[in-house]
Design a protein around this motif. Structure first.
Motif, PDB file in Angstrom:
ATOM      1  N   SER A  94       0.905  -1.308  -0.051  1.00 51.21           N
ATOM      2  CA  SER A  94      -0.271  -0.123  -0.010  1.00 51.21           C
ATOM      3  C   SER A  94       0.934   1.457   0.017  1.00 51.21           C
ATOM      4  O   SER A  94       1.019   2.046  -1.015  1.00 51.21           O
ATOM      5  N   ALA A  95       1.692   1.012   0.537  1.00 47.57           N
ATOM      6  CA  ALA A  95       3.377   2.138   0.738  1.00 47.57           C
ATOM      7  C   ALA A  95       3.633   2.652  -0.804  1.00 47.57           C
ATOM      8  O   ALA A  95       3.727   3.823  -0.974  1.00 47.57           O
ATOM      9  N   PHE A  96       3.795   1.627  -0.987  1.00 46.35           N
ATOM     10  CA  PHE A  96       4.620   1.639  -2.358  1.00 46.35           C
ATOM     11  C   PHE A  96       3.470   2.152  -3.660  1.00 46.35           C
ATOM     12  O   PHE A  96       3.842   3.150  -4.557  1.00 46.35           O
ATOM     13  N   GLN A  97       2.770   1.693  -3.513  1.00 49.18           N
ATOM     14  CA  GLN A  97       1.398   2.012  -4.283  1.00 49.18           C
ATOM     15  C   GLN A  97       0.485   3.222  -3.724  1.00 49.18           C
ATOM     16  O   GLN A  97       0.466   4.516  -5.029  1.00 49.18           O
ATOM     17  N   HIS A  98       0.422   4.043  -2.971  1.00 50.01           N
ATOM     18  CA  HIS A  98      -0.176   4.978  -2.975  1.00 50.01           C
ATOM     19  C   HIS A  98       1.393   6.086  -2.451  1.00 50.01           C
ATOM     20  O   HIS A  98       0.717   7.516  -2.595  1.00 50.01           O
ATOM     21  N   GLY A  99       2.663   6.051  -2.649  1.00 46.72           N
ATOM     22  CA  GLY A  99       3.310   7.157  -3.314  1.00 46.72           C
ATOM     23  C   GLY A  99       4.132   7.864  -1.209  1.00 46.72           C
ATOM     24  O   GLY A  99       4.448   9.229  -1.629  1.00 46.72           O
ATOM     25  N   GLU A 100       3.481   7.612  -0.185  1.00 50.69           N
ATOM     26  CA  GLU A 100       3.020   8.451   1.274  1.00 50.69           C
ATOM     27  C   GLU A 100       4.692   8.754   1.276  1.00 50.69           C
ATOM     28  O   GLU A 100       5.038   9.859   2.231  1.00 50.69           O
ATOM     29  N   TYR A 101       5.826   7.662   0.971  1.00 55.52           N
ATOM     30  CA  TYR A 101       7.158   7.736   1.648  1.00 55.52           C
ATOM     31  C   TYR A 101       8.092   8.113   0.581  1.00 55.52           C
ATOM     32  O   TYR A 101       8.055   6.970  -0.006  1.00 55.52           O
ATOM     33  N   ASP A 102       9.380   8.644   0.929  1.00 54.34           N
ATOM     34  CA  ASP A 102      10.025   8.263   0.105  1.00 54.34           C
ATOM     35  C   ASP A 102      11.022   7.147   0.631  1.00 54.34           C
ATOM     36  O   ASP A 102      11.607   7.073  -0.124  1.00 54.34           O
ATOM     37  N   LEU A 103      11.306   6.847   1.695  1.00 54.17           N
ATOM     38  CA  LEU A 103      12.299   5.519   2.068  1.00 54.17           C
ATOM     39  C   LEU A 103      11.833   4.796   2.820  1.00 54.17           C
ATOM     40  O   LEU A 103      10.630   5.170   3.601  1.00 54.17           O
ATOM     41  N   VAL A 104      11.518   3.106   2.027  1.00 55.21           N
ATOM     42  CA  VAL A 104      11.038   2.613   3.043  1.00 55.21           C
ATOM     43  C   VAL A 104      12.085   1.005   3.444  1.00 55.21           C
ATOM     44  O   VAL A 104      12.818   0.634   2.324  1.00 55.21           O
ATOM     45  N   ILE A 105      11.636   1.316   5.007  1.00 52.32           N
ATOM     46  CA  ILE A 105      13.548   0.224   5.675  1.00 52.32           C
ATOM     47  C   ILE A 105      12.137  -1.221   5.950  1.00 52.32           C
ATOM     48  O   ILE A 105      11.130  -1.229   7.074  1.00 52.32           O
ATOM     49  N   LEU A 106      12.777  -2.424   5.745  1.00 55.46           N
ATOM     50  CA  LEU A 106      12.710  -3.463   6.404  1.00 55.46           C
ATOM     51  C   LEU A 106      12.981  -4.028   6.743  1.00 55.46           C
ATOM     52  O   LEU A 106      14.427  -4.686   6.980  1.00 55.46           O
ATOM     53  N   ASP A 107      12.942  -3.466   8.499  1.00 58.87           N
ATOM     54  CA  ASP A 107      14.118  -4.505  10.164  1.00 58.87           C
ATOM     55  C   ASP A 107      13.850  -5.396  10.357  1.00 58.87           C
ATOM     56  O   ASP A 107      12.844  -6.009  10.375  1.00 58.87           O
ATOM     57  N   GLU A 108      15.068  -6.427   9.296  1.00 58.92           N
ATOM     58  CA  GLU A 108      14.996  -7.671  10.461  1.00 58.92           C
ATOM     59  C   GLU A 108      14.169  -8.795   9.371  1.00 58.92           C
ATOM     60  O   GLU A 108      13.723  -9.821   9.726  1.00 58.92           O
ATOM     61  N   ILE A 109      13.987  -8.056   7.705  1.00 58.43           N
ATOM     62  CA  ILE A 109      13.301  -8.446   7.193  1.00 58.43           C
ATOM     63  C   ILE A 109      14.717 -10.183   6.991  1.00 58.43           C
ATOM     64  O   ILE A 109      13.919 -11.424   6.581  1.00 58.43           O
ATOM     65  N   CYS A 110      15.420  -9.609   6.651  1.00 51.79           N
ATOM     66  CA  CYS A 110      16.397 -10.807   6.382  1.00 51.79           C
ATOM     67  C   CYS A 110      16.282 -11.969   7.387  1.00 51.79           C
ATOM     68  O   CYS A 110      16.031 -12.870   6.914  1.00 51.79           O
ATOM     69  N   VAL A 111      16.680 -11.066   8.950  1.00 51.81           N
ATOM     70  CA  VAL A 111      16.267 -12.439   9.452  1.00 51.81           C
ATOM     71  C   VAL A 111      15.352 -13.401   9.707  1.00 51.81           C
ATOM     72  O   VAL A 111      15.362 -14.601  10.197  1.00 51.81           O
ATOM     73  N   SER A 112      14.035 -12.274   9.300  1.00 45.36           N
ATOM     74  CA  SER A 112      12.372 -13.077   9.148  1.00 45.36           C
ATOM     75  C   SER A 112      12.525 -14.331   8.468  1.00 45.36           C
ATOM     76  O   SER A 112      11.342 -15.633   8.526  1.00 45.36           O
ATOM     77  N   ILE A 113      13.226 -14.103   6.569  1.00 45.58           N
ATOM     78  CA  ILE A 113      13.824 -15.058   5.942  1.00 45.58           C
ATOM     79  C   ILE A 113      14.055 -16.213   7.008  1.00 45.58           C
ATOM     80  O   ILE A 113      13.991 -17.640   6.522  1.00 45.58           O
ATOM     81  N   TYR A 114      15.535 -15.929   7.474  1.00 44.81           N
ATOM     82  CA  TYR A 114      15.957 -17.241   7.828  1.00 44.81           C
ATOM     83  C   TYR A 114      15.151 -17.986   8.947  1.00 44.81           C
ATOM     84  O   TYR A 114      15.094 -19.253   9.195  1.00 44.81           O
ATOM     85  N   PHE A 115      14.368 -17.748   9.694  1.00 43.28           N
ATOM     86  CA  PHE A 115      13.070 -18.410  11.065  1.00 43.28           C
ATOM     87  C   PHE A 115      12.536 -18.685  10.467  1.00 43.28           C
ATOM     88  O   PHE A 115      11.029 -18.645  11.040  1.00 43.28           O
ATOM     89  N   LYS A 116      12.309 -18.456   8.975  1.00 44.11           N
ATOM     90  CA  LYS A 116      11.368 -19.578   8.117  1.00 44.11           C
ATOM     91  C   LYS A 116       9.461 -18.245   8.294  1.00 44.11           C
ATOM     92  O   LYS A 116       8.779 -19.008   8.535  1.00 44.11           O
ATOM     93  N   LEU A 117       9.834 -17.015   8.527  1.00 46.92           N
ATOM     94  CA  LEU A 117       8.301 -15.802   8.527  1.00 46.92           C
ATOM     95  C   LEU A 117       8.224 -16.197   7.423  1.00 46.92           C
ATOM     96  O   LEU A 117       6.719 -15.467   7.480  1.00 46.92           O
ATOM     97  N   VAL A 118       8.963 -16.018   6.440  1.00 43.96           N
ATOM     98  CA  VAL A 118       8.775 -15.632   4.840  1.00 43.96           C
ATOM     99  C   VAL A 118       9.498 -16.104   4.314  1.00 43.96           C
ATOM    100  O   VAL A 118      10.515 -16.379   4.718  1.00 43.96           O
ATOM    101  N   GLU A 119       8.709 -16.218   3.262  1.00 45.73           N
ATOM    102  CA  GLU A 119      10.311 -17.067   2.041  1.00 45.73           C
ATOM    103  C   GLU A 119      10.347 -16.180   0.582  1.00 45.73           C
ATOM    104  O   GLU A 119      10.525 -14.950   1.191  1.00 45.73           O
ATOM    105  N   THR A 120      12.079 -16.625   0.774  1.00 46.15           N
ATOM    106  CA  THR A 120      12.927 -15.088   0.492  1.00 46.15           C
ATOM    107  C   THR A 120      12.674 -15.076  -1.311  1.00 46.15           C
ATOM    108  O   THR A 120      12.246 -13.580  -1.719  1.00 46.15           O
ATOM    109  N   SER A 121      10.856 -15.891  -1.941  1.00 43.84           N
ATOM    110  CA  SER A 121      11.057 -15.357  -3.147  1.00 43.84           C
ATOM    111  C   SER A 121       9.778 -14.332  -3.286  1.00 43.84           C
ATOM    112  O   SER A 121       9.135 -13.417  -3.852  1.00 43.84           O
ATOM    113  N   ALA A 122       9.002 -14.413  -1.708  1.00 40.26           N
ATOM    114  CA  ALA A 122       7.899 -13.624  -1.586  1.00 40.26           C
ATOM    115  C   ALA A 122       8.557 -11.842  -1.174  1.00 40.26           C
ATOM    116  O   ALA A 122       8.308 -11.498  -1.672  1.00 40.26           O
TER     117      ALA A 122
END
Length: 176
Positions: A94-122
Motif C-alpha cells: 500500500s505504501a508503494f502504491q500510494h507514494g506517501e513515503y520516500d524511503l521504506v525500511i524493512l527492519d530484520e526482514i533478512c533474519v525473518s527469512i532465515y527463521f521461516k517467517l517469510v520466503e525469499t521469493s515473497a
C-alpha cells in the motif's frame, strides 16, 4: 525534495548496528523533508527507537508486526505470526502504491527469512513492486544471496569483538 532514483540497500552480517544504520538513514532523510516508513519484523518488544521516532512522526512512521518468541522455543513460527507478516506485506505494498513515503525500511526482514517467517521469493516479489522513486533498505543477519544480487548497495556488519561473549546481556538504551 523527492528522490528521482531509489536504490535497494541491504545491511546484513553478524555484527551490531544494522538496524541502527537504517534508522540513522531515516533520520538523515527526515532532515531533508523526506518521509520514511519503517516496518519492523520480529521486534514487538518496546525498543527504544520506537518512542523516539514517534516524536518525529511528521517524517518517520515506525510499525512493528511480528514477535520472535518462537525462536527461543526453537519451533517454527505459528500461524498467528505468519498472518502478521501478510499484514505487514499488505501495508508495504500500500505504501508503494500510494507514494506517501520516500524511503521504506524493512527492519530484520533478512533474519525473518532465515527463521521461516517469510520466503525469499515473497521478499523478491515485494522488491519488484518497489516504485522507481522509493529507496528501500532491508536489514538483518543471514541475507540470502538472491537478495544480495538484486541490491544496489550491501554492507556487511562484521563482529570482531562483542561483550555478549563475556556474558553481558542486552542493555536498555543500547541494544534495545
Amino acid at each position: 525534495m523527492k528522490i528521482e532514483k531509489g536504490f535497494i540497500q541491504v545491511y546484513t552480517g553478524n555484527g551490531k548496528g544494522k538496524s541502527t544504520a537504517a534508522i540513522g538513514q531515516a533520520i538523515r532523510a527526515a532532515g531533508h523533508g523526506l518521509r520514511t516508513l519503517i516496518v519492523q519484523f520480529m521486534k514487538e518488544y518496546p525498543y527504544g527507537e520506537v518512542e523516539t521516532l514517534n516524536k518525529l512522526s511528521e517524517f518517520i512512521t515506525i510499525e512493528q508486526y511480528c514477535g520472535d518468541d518462537f525462536v527461543l522455543k526453537k519451533t517454527l513460527p505459528p500461524q498467528s505470526e505468519l498472518d502478521k507478516v501478510k499484514k505487514a506485506f499488505k501495508r508495504i505494498e500500500s505504501a508503494f502504491q500510494h507514494g506517501e513515503y520516500d524511503l521504506v525500511i524493512l527492519d530484520e526482514i533478512c533474519v525473518s527469512i532465515y527463521f521461516k517467517l517469510v520466503e525469499t521469493s515473497a521478499v523478491i516479489e515485494l522488491i519488484q513492486k518497489k516504485p522507481e522513486h522509493i529507496e528501500l533498505i532491508m536489514t538483518g543477519r543471514y541475507c540470502p544471496q538472491e537478495i544480495i544480487e538484486i541490491a544496489d548497495l550491501v554492507t556487511e556488519m562484521k563482529e570482531v569483538k562483542h561483550y555478549y561473549s563475556e556474558g553481558v546481556l542486552a542493555r536498555k538504551g543500547i541494544e534495545y
